[in-house]
Design a protein around this motif. Structure first.
Motif, mmCIF file in Angstrom:
data_model
loop_
_atom_site.group_PDB
_atom_site.id
_atom_site.type_symbol
_atom_site.label_atom_id
_atom_site.label_comp_id
_atom_site.label_asym_id
_atom_site.label_seq_id
_atom_site.Cartn_x
_atom_site.Cartn_y
_atom_site.Cartn_z
ATOM 1 N N SER A 62 0.826 -1.202 0.000
ATOM 2 C CA SER A 62 0.000 0.000 0.000
ATOM 3 C C SER A 62 0.864 1.257 0.000
ATOM 4 C CB SER A 62 -0.910 0.003 1.230
ATOM 5 O OG SER A 62 -0.116 0.039 2.411
ATOM 6 N N LYS A 63 0.223 2.387 -0.219
ATOM 7 C CA LYS A 63 0.915 3.679 -0.160
ATOM 8 C C LYS A 63 1.507 3.887 1.239
ATOM 9 C CE LYS A 63 1.747 8.116 -1.194
ATOM 10 N NZ LYS A 63 2.039 8.711 0.122
ATOM 11 N N LYS A 64 0.788 3.426 2.258
ATOM 12 C CA LYS A 64 1.274 3.549 3.629
ATOM 13 C C LYS A 64 2.578 2.778 3.809
ATOM 14 C CE LYS A 64 -0.094 2.752 8.438
ATOM 15 N NZ LYS A 64 -1.140 2.216 9.344
ATOM 16 N N LYS A 96 6.625 -3.644 -8.806
ATOM 17 C CA LYS A 96 6.602 -3.056 -7.466
ATOM 18 C C LYS A 96 7.681 -1.988 -7.324
ATOM 19 C CE LYS A 96 3.359 -5.862 -6.179
ATOM 20 N NZ LYS A 96 1.971 -5.361 -6.281
ATOM 21 N N ILE A 97 8.848 -2.234 -7.906
ATOM 22 C CA ILE A 97 9.939 -1.253 -7.841
ATOM 23 C C ILE A 97 9.554 0.024 -8.587
ATOM 24 C CG2 ILE A 97 12.301 -0.786 -8.602
ATOM 25 C CD1 ILE A 97 12.879 -3.781 -8.060
ATOM 26 N N ALA A 141 7.574 5.673 -8.578
ATOM 27 C CA ALA A 141 6.535 6.602 -9.037
ATOM 28 C C ALA A 141 5.999 7.429 -7.876
ATOM 29 C CB ALA A 141 5.396 5.821 -9.689
ATOM 30 N N VAL A 142 5.961 6.830 -6.684
ATOM 31 C CA VAL A 142 5.447 7.530 -5.505
ATOM 32 C C VAL A 142 6.544 8.319 -4.799
ATOM 33 C CG1 VAL A 142 4.459 7.181 -3.188
ATOM 34 C CG2 VAL A 142 3.568 5.892 -5.144
ATOM 35 N N SER A 143 7.755 7.763 -4.732
ATOM 36 C CA SER A 143 8.819 8.357 -3.910
ATOM 37 C C SER A 143 9.606 9.453 -4.613
ATOM 38 C CB SER A 143 9.782 7.267 -3.437
ATOM 39 O OG SER A 143 10.421 6.647 -4.540
#
Length: 481
Positions: free
Chosen positions: A84-86, A139-140, A145-147
């Protein structure tokens, strides 16, 4: 004083007992769930101890285990609530060994090390079919993409990188006996970051596509996903234009494995995802139209049948399928027919056509189908690359990757054989270092010349840059203008 000493003694004794209880609990937990890092395994040379530790962790849904800075993953073949994002936020900027093993920890560690050292880094994902390599790479990418820093331009690059995955999976993955979404090609993905860590570009190198799958599948396996997605999910108007029917059983290339339908795969939904991905990656309507026209032509090609004429040579009796292949590929019918039933022999200034037997004609038909699909896949990857970085950088990146491949798999291996006196047959290869030097050599390479031209006084144009290259590297054997 005696009373106080007694209290201190009791307090100390209680703390020691508590520590012993905590240690006992930790050992009990370790016995139950295994240890997080194989480096700490007592019997580190024992294969059975290694496997036993993996098994303990797997039974507790702990699929990640370290070996130092390496990460071992066991595919759970089910969804786990650990992506998850969390979870991503928890692992961002944290010391590698501070939290339990996770692929996010590995991705974050590589990313931060790259930024701090200002150096290139890579993540190598290896394993047998079904081990989870494709999912790990996704997943990587999702973590980055988020970080990574976010701007409109960077988000555009990020979206293209992420959505290249469903496109490549559709055209390069297939159901096998071990894995319903098995990658049938090798992939090297290069992501370029700026000095602040923003993703500014990327490049994909593909190799060893399993083209034989286009014309033959073992029992229990399927052809590449895209064929089923097109037939099951394509709009009625599109199917009419392609001459296709919404029934996979009607196409020889799709039924040899006898499992066109797979419960874990939703071809209709995946078709919509591919359509959206192609749009985001900036494929034009014309590109998409031609792409699926070629895919449909392969299906029609597989339905072409041959019969032996009175002389035993192959003749065609599928006028309808020939019509669709001719139309979709833009090949005149007589040229296509001659190519499928005759071999062209060239002798000096003469050309002769030798008729095929039925077996040879079937072989030629299947060879054509494999060649068409293989070239289409290469074109697809090149189009994705063009949307990620300019053509010169793509070519340069290709040459550097080829140089790395030569160095690791050919040059160094052969040198080691020679040093150890192992008998072997030398494998000839072209060492493309001369090409890489042409681009990157200090003061004389194309990139250095471009930098100089941009900084020189006066107006710099394409023509002045060309003149400078001709003056400096015009005599290079691999430079042509």
């Amino acid at each position: 004083m005696t009373h106080m000493a007694l209290e201190v003694k009791e307090s100390l004794e209680e703390r020691c007992n508590q520590m012993l209880r905590n240690m006992e609990a930790s050992l009990t937990a370790r016995d139950r769930v295994g240890i997080q890092d194989f480096v700490l395994l007592d019997a580190y040379t024992s294969e059975s101890a290694f496997l036993d530790n993996l098994r303990k962790r797997f039974h507790e849904n702990l699929i990640y285990t370290y070996i130092g800075t390496l990460l071992v993953t066991v595919n759970p073949y089910k969804e786990l609530d650990i992506y998850s994002k969390k979870q991503m936020d928890i692992y961002m900027g944290v010391n590698f060994f501070e939290l339990p093993p996770h692929i996010y920890a590995l991705a974050d560690n590589v990313f931060r090390t790259m930024l701090s050292e200002f150096n290139n880094h890579f993540i190598l994902i290896s394993g047998e079919s079904g081990a989870g390599k494709t999912e790990a790479s996704k997943k990587i990418l999702q973590f980055y993409a988020v970080s990574c820093p976010s701007t409109k331009l960077l988000n555009n690059v990020r979206d293209r990188l992420l959505l290249s995955n469903p496109v490549l999976e559709a055209f390069g993955n297939a159901k096998t006996l071990k894995n319903d979404n098995s990658s049938r090609f090798g992939k090297y993905m290069d992501i370029q970051f700026d000095h602040q860590g923003g993703a500014v570009g990327g490049h994909i190198l593909n190799y060893l596509l399993e083209k034989s799958r286009v014309v033959h599948q073992n029992h229990g396996e399927r052809n590449f996903h895209i064929f089923y997605q097109l037939v099951e999910g394509g709009e009625e108007e599109l199917l009419r234009w392609l001459g296709l029917e919404r029934n996979c059983q009607n196409y020889r290339y799709l039924v040899q494995g006898d499992c066109a339908k797979v419960s874990s795969i939703n071809d209709k939904s995946d078709w919509k995802m591919v359509q959206r991905a192609l749009s985001v990656i900036k494929f034009s309507e014309s590109d998409i139209e031609h792409l699926f026209g070629i895919i449909a032509s392969v299906l029609h090609l597989g339905n072409i049948k041959f019969e032996a004429d009175v002389l035993g040579y192959a003749s065609l009796n599928n006028n309808q399928e020939m019509h669709w292949v001719s139309k979709l590929l833009g090949i005149p019918p007589h040229v296509l027919q001659q190519g499928l039933t005759h071999r062209k022999i060239e002798a000096k200034t003469e050309e002769m056509f030798s008729p095929f037997s039925v077996d040879h004609a079937v072989y030629a038909r299947d060879a054509l189908a494999k060649a068409i699909y293989g070239r289409t896949f290469n074109w697809l990857v090149n189009k994705i690359n063009e949307s990620l970085v300019n053509k010169f950088c793509i070519n340069y990146c290709n040459e550097k990757l080829q140089q790395l491949f030569i160095q690791l798999t050919l040059k160094s291996e052969q040198e080691e054989y020679e040093m150890e006196g192992i008998e072997w047959e030398p494998v000839p290869f072209f060492n493309n270092k001369i090409i890489c030097d042409l681009v990157e050599e200090k003061h004389r390479g194309i990139i250095s010349l471009l930098d100089e031209e941009c900084l020189r006084p006066g107006e710099a144009t394409d023509l002045t840059f060309l003149e400078k290259m001709e003056e400096t590297i015009g005599g290079h054997p691999h430079f042509v203008t």
